[in-house]
Scaffold this motif. Structure first.
Motif, mmCIF file in Angstrom:
data_model
loop_
_atom_site.group_PDB
_atom_site.id
_atom_site.type_symbol
_atom_site.label_atom_id
_atom_site.label_comp_id
_atom_site.label_asym_id
_atom_site.label_seq_id
_atom_site.Cartn_x
_atom_site.Cartn_y
_atom_site.Cartn_z
ATOM 1 N N GLN A 167 5.794 11.838 6.222
ATOM 2 C CA GLN A 167 4.530 11.285 5.751
ATOM 3 C C GLN A 167 4.221 9.941 6.417
ATOM 4 O O GLN A 167 3.072 9.672 6.800
ATOM 5 N N THR A 168 5.234 9.106 6.555
ATOM 6 C CA THR A 168 5.035 7.817 7.217
ATOM 7 C C THR A 168 4.669 7.993 8.684
ATOM 8 O O THR A 168 3.796 7.292 9.219
ATOM 9 N N THR A 169 5.312 8.943 9.349
ATOM 10 C CA THR A 169 5.009 9.208 10.760
ATOM 11 C C THR A 169 3.584 9.724 10.921
ATOM 12 O O THR A 169 2.874 9.355 11.865
ATOM 13 N N HIS A 170 3.154 10.577 9.998
ATOM 14 C CA HIS A 170 1.786 11.089 10.053
ATOM 15 C C HIS A 170 0.767 9.953 9.884
ATOM 16 O O HIS A 170 -0.234 9.889 10.603
ATOM 17 N N LEU A 171 1.032 9.048 8.956
ATOM 18 C CA LEU A 171 0.138 7.898 8.768
ATOM 19 C C LEU A 171 0.187 6.956 9.966
ATOM 20 O O LEU A 171 -0.822 6.338 10.317
ATOM 21 N N LEU A 172 1.352 6.839 10.592
ATOM 22 C CA LEU A 172 1.440 6.051 11.820
ATOM 23 C C LEU A 172 0.560 6.655 12.904
ATOM 24 O O LEU A 172 -0.083 5.930 13.680
ATOM 25 N N LEU A 192 -11.771 -8.561 6.033
ATOM 26 C CA LEU A 192 -12.033 -7.177 5.668
ATOM 27 C C LEU A 192 -10.847 -6.276 5.996
ATOM 28 O O LEU A 192 -10.580 -5.315 5.274
ATOM 29 N N GLY A 193 -10.124 -6.560 7.062
ATOM 30 C CA GLY A 193 -8.894 -5.814 7.314
ATOM 31 C C GLY A 193 -7.842 -6.063 6.249
ATOM 32 O O GLY A 193 -7.111 -5.149 5.848
ATOM 33 N N PHE A 194 -7.778 -7.299 5.752
ATOM 34 C CA PHE A 194 -6.836 -7.645 4.688
ATOM 35 C C PHE A 194 -7.184 -6.911 3.389
ATOM 36 O O PHE A 194 -6.308 -6.363 2.714
ATOM 37 N N THR A 195 -8.471 -6.881 3.027
ATOM 38 C CA THR A 195 -8.853 -6.189 1.800
ATOM 39 C C THR A 195 -8.669 -4.675 1.919
ATOM 40 O O THR A 195 -8.286 -4.012 0.945
ATOM 41 N N ALA A 196 -8.939 -4.100 3.100
ATOM 42 C CA ALA A 196 -8.694 -2.667 3.287
ATOM 43 C C ALA A 196 -7.205 -2.348 3.180
ATOM 44 O O ALA A 196 -6.820 -1.324 2.596
ATOM 45 N N PHE A 197 -6.365 -3.202 3.720
ATOM 46 C CA PHE A 197 -4.916 -3.031 3.610
ATOM 47 C C PHE A 197 -4.455 -3.098 2.154
ATOM 48 O O PHE A 197 -3.642 -2.286 1.702
ATOM 49 N N ILE A 237 -2.006 -0.907 -2.584
ATOM 50 C CA ILE A 237 -1.754 -1.111 -4.008
ATOM 51 C C ILE A 237 -1.977 0.160 -4.821
ATOM 52 O O ILE A 237 -1.586 0.241 -5.990
ATOM 53 N N ARG A 238 -2.569 1.173 -4.211
ATOM 54 C CA ARG A 238 -2.887 2.398 -4.953
ATOM 55 C C ARG A 238 -1.636 3.097 -5.459
ATOM 56 O O ARG A 238 -1.651 3.709 -6.524
ATOM 57 N N VAL A 266 -1.918 1.542 7.400
ATOM 58 C CA VAL A 266 -0.633 0.845 7.243
ATOM 59 C C VAL A 266 -0.351 0.598 5.761
ATOM 60 O O VAL A 266 0.778 0.739 5.289
ATOM 61 N N GLY A 267 -1.395 0.233 4.996
ATOM 62 C CA GLY A 267 -1.207 0.083 3.559
ATOM 63 C C GLY A 267 -0.835 1.387 2.885
ATOM 64 O O GLY A 267 0.009 1.409 1.977
ATOM 65 N N LYS A 268 -1.442 2.504 3.323
ATOM 66 C CA LYS A 268 -1.088 3.806 2.748
ATOM 67 C C LYS A 268 0.365 4.163 3.034
ATOM 68 O O LYS A 268 1.015 4.864 2.251
ATOM 69 N N ALA A 269 0.899 3.721 4.177
ATOM 70 C CA ALA A 269 2.272 4.059 4.542
ATOM 71 C C ALA A 269 3.293 3.414 3.621
ATOM 72 O O ALA A 269 4.465 3.814 3.619
ATOM 73 N N ALA A 270 2.886 2.416 2.820
ATOM 74 C CA ALA A 270 3.836 1.797 1.892
ATOM 75 C C ALA A 270 4.251 2.760 0.780
ATOM 76 O O ALA A 270 5.341 2.633 0.226
ATOM 77 N N ALA A 271 3.376 3.727 0.433
ATOM 78 C CA ALA A 271 3.690 4.659 -0.653
ATOM 79 C C ALA A 271 4.869 5.569 -0.318
ATOM 80 O O ALA A 271 5.828 5.659 -1.100
ATOM 81 N N PRO A 272 4.881 6.294 0.815
ATOM 82 C CA PRO A 272 6.054 7.138 1.093
ATOM 83 C C PRO A 272 7.333 6.353 1.334
ATOM 84 O O PRO A 272 8.423 6.858 1.075
#
Length: 590
Positions: A154-159, A359-364, A369-370, A484-490
């Motif tokens: 999952q992390t590789t896919h998000l990368l 805006l990049g910070f808020t998108a991250f 945080i989700r 990159v923020g989404k990759a924190a979940a897996p």
């Protein structure tokens, strides 16, 4: 560029007059691909699902007290051990009982230092009532000791999505929006087939990363091209309708999984949909090149052809087309060479760089945080219902932005959603053990919805404040930050990972910090898109909830192009002074 600007507003069938409706073919060119791209994005939910599993019974691997038992007797004897902390994997993998601990009777030996033995009879998986009967987990036994490979995939896919966003953004600013979209969509087809035909896990890992990069390129180029063919009153509307198509694609995936049953068949079906889409979108009439980008980079001949096609498709009169062509011919005098801009030029600016970082910070933050909220839903909802709840929260966030962002402004709504995200996160971080389950679920749903809104609005806001000449590359960096923020979940889902509390604390602190930085952003509602770097640098921060006037009805200076004639002013002054104050009647000097 009045005529050119009016023609660019006709890209979606909505001219500056606002009376025309989007034409079906042009609307399909901007919205329908989102449905197929969402299917490719949501595939990871089905391919990495871990069904209930256990190692098939092997008497040689059972603890000595259980070797002679079978059937119901074995189950009754195994239940206390499971309740005592043993996992279903450990029950059949321990050769001579659990590892030796202080106080254990002497003579207790294990086959390995960790006290485990191999699963010799294979794994048994419980078939789900609905959905895929087999996936990558069951294909290569990605459980127990190999469970860490699922978050890695999952992390590789998000990368791949991150790298694809950055690379596609650079390609958009150099080669154009439409070529990048067509090439990315064409590359997604063989890469998707490579995933479906993979013979080992390593091949799946590489193919999924490249497949995600191709999908990210198609998504970003389509997003930018669609935005640049809209006039200011319809930009948010068109973008949010595309978001609803994306959500519809995510909702179609579970039904498609029920029909396919096997993960390879599901991957092949999604790839065939992308292949059909790529075959249709070779037609230039469905998605034209952005005339705004062509004009900004001084490609006037291509801009003339594109604007003429847009004017004809939008039903503009012959007089308007004639004035448009005359203006372009005037601009083309001297045959200027195309001028492209690199993303490095953003770093030499002040306002554009500040807006991009915020805006990049808020998108991250909105993406990272989700996971802090979705983890609270897992114990209360099954996997299928949890997926539907997440997609439903995304639909609510998209609807909320449709109703508020155009009325109250982008900056005010982004500030509100960030505040809701930060407050929900802090309450869950500090009071989870003291709140009722219903309150915890409510805060989690509010946090998920607000975080979705923060991510979507940050990306849309960035696309409006970035200049056209670097919009692709700048937006690619911001979209990459969200992935990159989404990759924190897996990463936090890795077994025995103890960093969830720190992850929640860091992102909650970042959410509160971003509230202060959002106040530094300009407001883009009702304004034209900036074309050059100078236009982007001229954006200023207005007061909160202040709506700037769209037009100055009492200009202090004469409009451009009107010659200044002061002869009437002189004659009027003479008449006002009269003969008594005439300069000729002045007394002689003594």
């Amino acid at each position: 560029m009045e005529a050119a600007g009016a023609a660019t507003g006709a890209g979606t069938g909505t001219g500056t007059g606002g009376g025309a409706r989007p034409r079906g073919r042009r609307a399909a060119g901007g919205w329908a691909p989102c449905l197929a791209l969402a299917l490719g994005w949501a595939l990871g939910w089905a391919l990495g699902a871990e069904p209930p599993h256990r190692c098939r019974p092997d008497a040689a691997l059972l603890p000595p007290p259980l070797r002679r038992l079978a059937g119901a007797a074995l189950l009754r004897a195994a239940v206390p051990r499971l309740r005592g902390g043993w996992s279903p994997c450990q029950l059949y993998r321990y050769r001579h009982g659990p590892p030796a601990t202080p106080g254990t009777a002497p003579g207790t030996a294990t086959a390995r230092p960790d006290g485990t033995g191999p699963c010799t009879r294979g794994w048994h998986y419980a078939l789900p009532a609905a959905g895929l009967r087999s996936n990558m987990v069951t294909q290569w036994d990605l459980v127990c000791a190999s469970r860490w490979k699922v978050p890695l995939e999952q992390t590789t896919h998000l990368l791949g999505w991150t790298l694809g966003s950055v690379a596609a953004g650079l390609a958009c600013d150099r080669f154009g929006r439409r070529p990048t979209f067509v090439v990315s969509l064409g590359l997604a087809v063989p890469l998707g087939l490579g995933v479906a035909l993979a013979i080992n896990f390593l091949m799946v890992l590489v193919a999924r990363m490249l497949f995600g990069a191709a999908l990210a390129g198609a998504f970003l180029s389509l997003y930018v091209a669609r935005l640049e063919q809209c006039d200011p009153p319809h930009r948010l509307e068109v973008t949010m309708v595309a978001g609803f198509f994306w959500i519809a694609g995510e909702l179609l995936l579970p039904g498609l999984a029920v029909l396919c049953r096997d993960w390879r068949v599901l991957q092949g079906a999604v790839t065939m949909i992308l292949a059909l889409l790529a075959a249709c979108w070779w037609c230039p009439a469905l998605l034209l090149e952005s005339p705004r980008w062509l004009l900004a980079t001084q490609q006037l001949e291509r801009a003339r052809k594109t604007l003429q096609a847009l004017a004809e498709s939008s039903g503009r009169g012959a007089d308007d087309q004639g004035s448009l062509m005359a203006e372009l011919e005037t601009l083309a005098e001297g045959s200027p060479q195309p001028r492209y801009h690199a993303v490095c030029e953003i770093f030499s600016t002040r306002v554009i760089w500040k807006n991009s970082v915020i805006l990049g910070f808020t998108a991250f933050i909105g993406s990272g945080i989700r996971h802090c909220f979705t983890r609270n839903l897992a114990p209360h909802l099954p996997r299928f219902s949890s997926y539907l709840a997440l997609v439903g929260a995304e639909a609510v966030a998209c609807l909320f932005l449709c109703l508020t962002a155009e009325r109250f402004g982008r900056r005010a709504v982004l500030l509100l959603c960030t505040v809701l995200t930060g407050i929900s996160s802090l309450l869950l971080l500090a009071l989870t053990q003291y709140l009722l389950d219903l309150i915890v679920l409510t805060l989690s749903v509010v946090g998920i919805t607000a975080s979705h809104a923060v991510t979507m609005l940050s990306i849309f806001f960035a696309s409006e404040v970035l200049p056209t000449v670097v919009r692709g590359a700048g937006l690619g960096l911001i979209v990459g930050a969200s992935f990159v923020g989404k990759a924190a979940a897996p990463i936090t889902a890795i077994p025995n990972s103890r960093g969830f509390f720190l992850h929640h604390l860091v992102f909650a602190s970042f959410a509160i910090l971003s509230v202060l930085s959002i106040m530094l952003l300009p407001e883009s509602r009702g304004r034209g898109l900036p074309q050059s770097l100078q236009d982007g640098e001229s954006q200023r921060r207005p007061p909160l909830f202040h709506r700037p006037p769209r037009e100055d009805h009492l200009p202090l200076l004469a409009p451009r192009g009107i010659p200044h004639d002061y002869s009437r002013l002189v004659s009027s002054a003479k008449r006002a002074l009269g003969p008594r104050h005439s300069p000729t009647d002045a007394p002689p000097e003594t």
